[in-house]
Design a protein around this motif. Structure first.
Motif, PDB file in Angstrom:
ATOM      1  N   GLY A   1       0.931  -1.385  -0.032  1.00 53.26           N
ATOM      2  CA  GLY A   1      -0.085  -0.047   0.047  1.00 53.26           C
ATOM      3  C   GLY A   1       0.762   1.202  -0.108  1.00 53.26           C
ATOM      4  O   GLY A   1       0.230   2.416  -0.157  1.00 53.26           O
ATOM      5  N   LYS A   2       2.158   1.270  -0.003  1.00 51.85           N
ATOM      6  CA  LYS A   2       2.970   2.261  -0.035  1.00 51.85           C
ATOM      7  C   LYS A   2       3.775   2.622  -1.201  1.00 51.85           C
ATOM      8  O   LYS A   2       4.070   1.437  -1.833  1.00 51.85           O
ATOM      9  N   PRO A   3       3.647   3.799  -1.724  1.00 54.79           N
ATOM     10  CA  PRO A   3       4.544   3.889  -2.954  1.00 54.79           C
ATOM     11  C   PRO A   3       6.279   3.524  -2.819  1.00 54.79           C
ATOM     12  O   PRO A   3       6.613   3.747  -1.824  1.00 54.79           O
ATOM     13  N   VAL A   4       6.737   2.955  -3.666  1.00 54.34           N
ATOM     14  CA  VAL A   4       8.048   2.244  -3.686  1.00 54.34           C
ATOM     15  C   VAL A   4       8.729   3.071  -4.801  1.00 54.34           C
ATOM     16  O   VAL A   4       8.113   3.786  -5.959  1.00 54.34           O
ATOM     17  N   ASP A   5       9.940   3.325  -4.708  1.00 55.96           N
ATOM     18  CA  ASP A   5      10.989   4.025  -5.793  1.00 55.96           C
ATOM     19  C   ASP A   5      10.905   2.863  -6.904  1.00 55.96           C
ATOM     20  O   ASP A   5      11.461   1.864  -6.737  1.00 55.96           O
ATOM     21  N   PRO A   6      10.663   3.591  -8.007  1.00 55.77           N
ATOM     22  CA  PRO A   6      10.552   2.557  -9.386  1.00 55.77           C
ATOM     23  C   PRO A   6      12.061   2.023  -9.684  1.00 55.77           C
ATOM     24  O   PRO A   6      12.121   1.293 -10.449  1.00 55.77           O
ATOM     25  N   ASP A   7      12.972   2.535  -9.268  1.00 58.38           N
ATOM     26  CA  ASP A   7      14.482   1.937  -9.494  1.00 58.38           C
ATOM     27  C   ASP A   7      15.065   1.165  -8.354  1.00 58.38           C
ATOM     28  O   ASP A   7      16.122   0.607  -8.448  1.00 58.38           O
ATOM     29  N   ALA A   8      14.208   0.852  -7.325  1.00 61.08           N
ATOM     30  CA  ALA A   8      14.653   0.077  -6.108  1.00 61.08           C
ATOM     31  C   ALA A   8      13.472  -0.935  -5.486  1.00 61.08           C
ATOM     32  O   ALA A   8      13.269  -0.772  -4.183  1.00 61.08           O
ATOM     33  N   PHE A   9      12.763  -1.505  -6.353  1.00 64.09           N
ATOM     34  CA  PHE A   9      11.832  -2.291  -5.854  1.00 64.09           C
ATOM     35  C   PHE A   9      12.161  -3.965  -6.202  1.00 64.09           C
ATOM     36  O   PHE A   9      12.644  -4.165  -7.081  1.00 64.09           O
ATOM     37  N   LYS A  10      11.643  -4.745  -5.096  1.00 65.56           N
ATOM     38  CA  LYS A  10      11.578  -6.239  -5.706  1.00 65.56           C
ATOM     39  C   LYS A  10      10.338  -6.724  -5.036  1.00 65.56           C
ATOM     40  O   LYS A  10       9.628  -6.093  -3.891  1.00 65.56           O
ATOM     41  N   GLY A  11      10.047  -7.836  -5.466  1.00 67.63           N
ATOM     42  CA  GLY A  11       8.889  -8.572  -4.823  1.00 67.63           C
ATOM     43  C   GLY A  11       7.515  -8.291  -5.315  1.00 67.63           C
ATOM     44  O   GLY A  11       7.284  -7.850  -6.435  1.00 67.63           O
ATOM     45  N   VAL A  12       6.356  -8.641  -4.502  1.00 69.22           N
ATOM     46  CA  VAL A  12       4.930  -8.460  -5.073  1.00 69.22           C
ATOM     47  C   VAL A  12       4.745  -6.798  -4.872  1.00 69.22           C
ATOM     48  O   VAL A  12       4.839  -6.171  -3.885  1.00 69.22           O
ATOM     49  N   ILE A  13       3.940  -6.370  -5.979  1.00 69.57           N
ATOM     50  CA  ILE A  13       3.989  -4.899  -6.320  1.00 69.57           C
ATOM     51  C   ILE A  13       2.634  -4.828  -6.724  1.00 69.57           C
ATOM     52  O   ILE A  13       1.770  -5.874  -7.261  1.00 69.57           O
ATOM     53  N   ARG A  14       1.997  -3.650  -6.538  1.00 66.38           N
ATOM     54  CA  ARG A  14       0.601  -3.367  -7.340  1.00 66.38           C
ATOM     55  C   ARG A  14       0.938  -1.799  -8.157  1.00 66.38           C
ATOM     56  O   ARG A  14       1.953  -1.435  -7.635  1.00 66.38           O
ATOM     57  N   LEU A  15      -0.081  -1.675  -8.691  1.00 66.56           N
ATOM     58  CA  LEU A  15      -0.061  -0.287  -9.737  1.00 66.56           C
ATOM     59  C   LEU A  15      -1.449   0.539  -9.501  1.00 66.56           C
ATOM     60  O   LEU A  15      -2.371  -0.222  -9.626  1.00 66.56           O
ATOM     61  N   ARG A  16      -1.088   1.981  -9.461  1.00 66.54           N
ATOM     62  CA  ARG A  16      -1.976   2.709  -9.378  1.00 66.54           C
ATOM     63  C   ARG A  16      -1.860   3.894  -9.865  1.00 66.54           C
ATOM     64  O   ARG A  16      -0.656   4.234 -10.121  1.00 66.54           O
ATOM     65  N   LEU A  17      -2.935   4.853 -10.181  1.00 66.88           N
ATOM     66  CA  LEU A  17      -2.712   6.170 -10.673  1.00 66.88           C
ATOM     67  C   LEU A  17      -2.335   7.097  -9.713  1.00 66.88           C
ATOM     68  O   LEU A  17      -2.386   6.783  -8.471  1.00 66.88           O
ATOM     69  N   PRO A  18      -1.536   7.961  -9.820  1.00 68.89           N
ATOM     70  CA  PRO A  18      -1.079   8.840  -8.836  1.00 68.89           C
ATOM     71  C   PRO A  18      -2.161   9.551  -8.104  1.00 68.89           C
ATOM     72  O   PRO A  18      -3.274  10.146  -8.810  1.00 68.89           O
ATOM     73  N   LEU A  19      -2.241   9.953  -6.945  1.00 66.71           N
ATOM     74  CA  LEU A  19      -3.244  10.411  -6.170  1.00 66.71           C
ATOM     75  C   LEU A  19      -2.813  12.089  -6.210  1.00 66.71           C
ATOM     76  O   LEU A  19      -1.648  12.553  -6.659  1.00 66.71           O
ATOM     77  N   ALA A  20      -4.002  12.796  -6.227  1.00 71.64           N
ATOM     78  CA  ALA A  20      -3.881  14.442  -6.430  1.00 71.64           C
ATOM     79  C   ALA A  20      -2.920  14.868  -5.429  1.00 71.64           C
ATOM     80  O   ALA A  20      -2.162  15.725  -6.108  1.00 71.64           O
ATOM     81  N   ASP A  21      -2.727  14.363  -4.302  1.00 64.52           N
ATOM     82  CA  ASP A  21      -1.670  15.115  -3.348  1.00 64.52           C
ATOM     83  C   ASP A  21      -0.341  14.805  -3.439  1.00 64.52           C
ATOM     84  O   ASP A  21       0.761  14.890  -2.990  1.00 64.52           O
ATOM     85  N   GLU A  22      -0.139  13.737  -4.616  1.00 63.49           N
ATOM     86  CA  GLU A  22       1.263  13.237  -4.747  1.00 63.49           C
ATOM     87  C   GLU A  22       1.926  14.052  -5.927  1.00 63.49           C
ATOM     88  O   GLU A  22       3.086  13.693  -6.137  1.00 63.49           O
ATOM     89  N   GLY A  23       1.254  14.867  -6.356  1.00 56.97           N
ATOM     90  CA  GLY A  23       1.839  15.622  -7.446  1.00 56.97           C
ATOM     91  C   GLY A  23       2.080  15.135  -8.799  1.00 56.97           C
ATOM     92  O   GLY A  23       1.632  13.926  -9.024  1.00 56.97           O
ATOM     93  N   ALA A  24       2.800  15.960  -9.744  1.00 57.60           N
ATOM     94  CA  ALA A  24       3.080  15.313 -11.032  1.00 57.60           C
ATOM     95  C   ALA A  24       4.229  14.309 -10.963  1.00 57.60           C
ATOM     96  O   ALA A  24       4.300  13.340 -11.629  1.00 57.60           O
ATOM     97  N   LYS A  25       5.127  14.073  -9.740  1.00 56.24           N
ATOM     98  CA  LYS A  25       6.209  13.001  -9.862  1.00 56.24           C
ATOM     99  C   LYS A  25       5.985  12.425  -8.430  1.00 56.24           C
ATOM    100  O   LYS A  25       5.728  12.924  -7.304  1.00 56.24           O
ATOM    101  N   SER A  26       5.892  11.096  -8.677  1.00 55.66           N
ATOM    102  CA  SER A  26       5.724  10.041  -7.433  1.00 55.66           C
ATOM    103  C   SER A  26       6.820   8.924  -7.216  1.00 55.66           C
ATOM    104  O   SER A  26       7.119   8.531  -8.348  1.00 55.66           O
ATOM    105  N   GLY A  27       6.635   8.191  -6.306  1.00 56.89           N
ATOM    106  CA  GLY A  27       7.428   7.046  -6.143  1.00 56.89           C
ATOM    107  C   GLY A  27       8.886   7.207  -5.850  1.00 56.89           C
ATOM    108  O   GLY A  27       9.454   6.290  -5.906  1.00 56.89           O
ATOM    109  N   GLY A  28       9.269   8.099  -5.498  1.00 51.61           N
ATOM    110  CA  GLY A  28      10.622   8.266  -5.099  1.00 51.61           C
ATOM    111  C   GLY A  28      11.173   8.239  -3.916  1.00 51.61           C
ATOM    112  O   GLY A  28      12.128   8.929  -3.302  1.00 51.61           O
TER     113      GLY A  28
END
Length: 90
Positions: free
Chosen positions: A62-89
């Motif tokens: 349920g928590k955003p992960v760094d797209p350059d440093a993740f492994k294991g089971v993940i899920r995908l969702r659209l950015p939320l309004a409060d996450e701004g244009a850039k997220s996942g870092g």
């Protein structure tokens, strides 16, 4: 020319309520029902690229992960309004 994996990710997310996520395997099963496991690497690679662009958020538990440093089971969702244009870092 658009990518069928990217198209399917956004098609599935468009059918979900805001803030809801999908599993990458759901996308792979639509793209290649008989060999979806083989498509998982490609789906994850496309999702990673979209997350780097800020168009998608990759989550783990349920928590955003760094797209350059993740492994294991993940899920995908659209950015939320409060996450701004850039997220996942995080």
């Amino acid at each position: 020319m658009s990518d069928p994996i990217e198209d399917e990710i956004f098609n599935q997310l468009a059918r979900r309520d805001a803030g809801k996520s999908i599993c990458p395997s759901e996308v792979a099963k639509v793209i290649a029902p008989e060999r979806w496991q083989r498509e998982m690497g490609r789906v994850r690679a496309v999702a990673t690229g979209l997350a780097r662009q800020g168009r998608l958020v990759i989550t783990k538990k349920g928590k955003p992960v760094d797209p350059d440093a993740f492994k294991g089971v993940i899920r995908l969702r659209l950015p939320l309004a409060d996450e701004g244009a850039k997220s996942g870092g995080e």
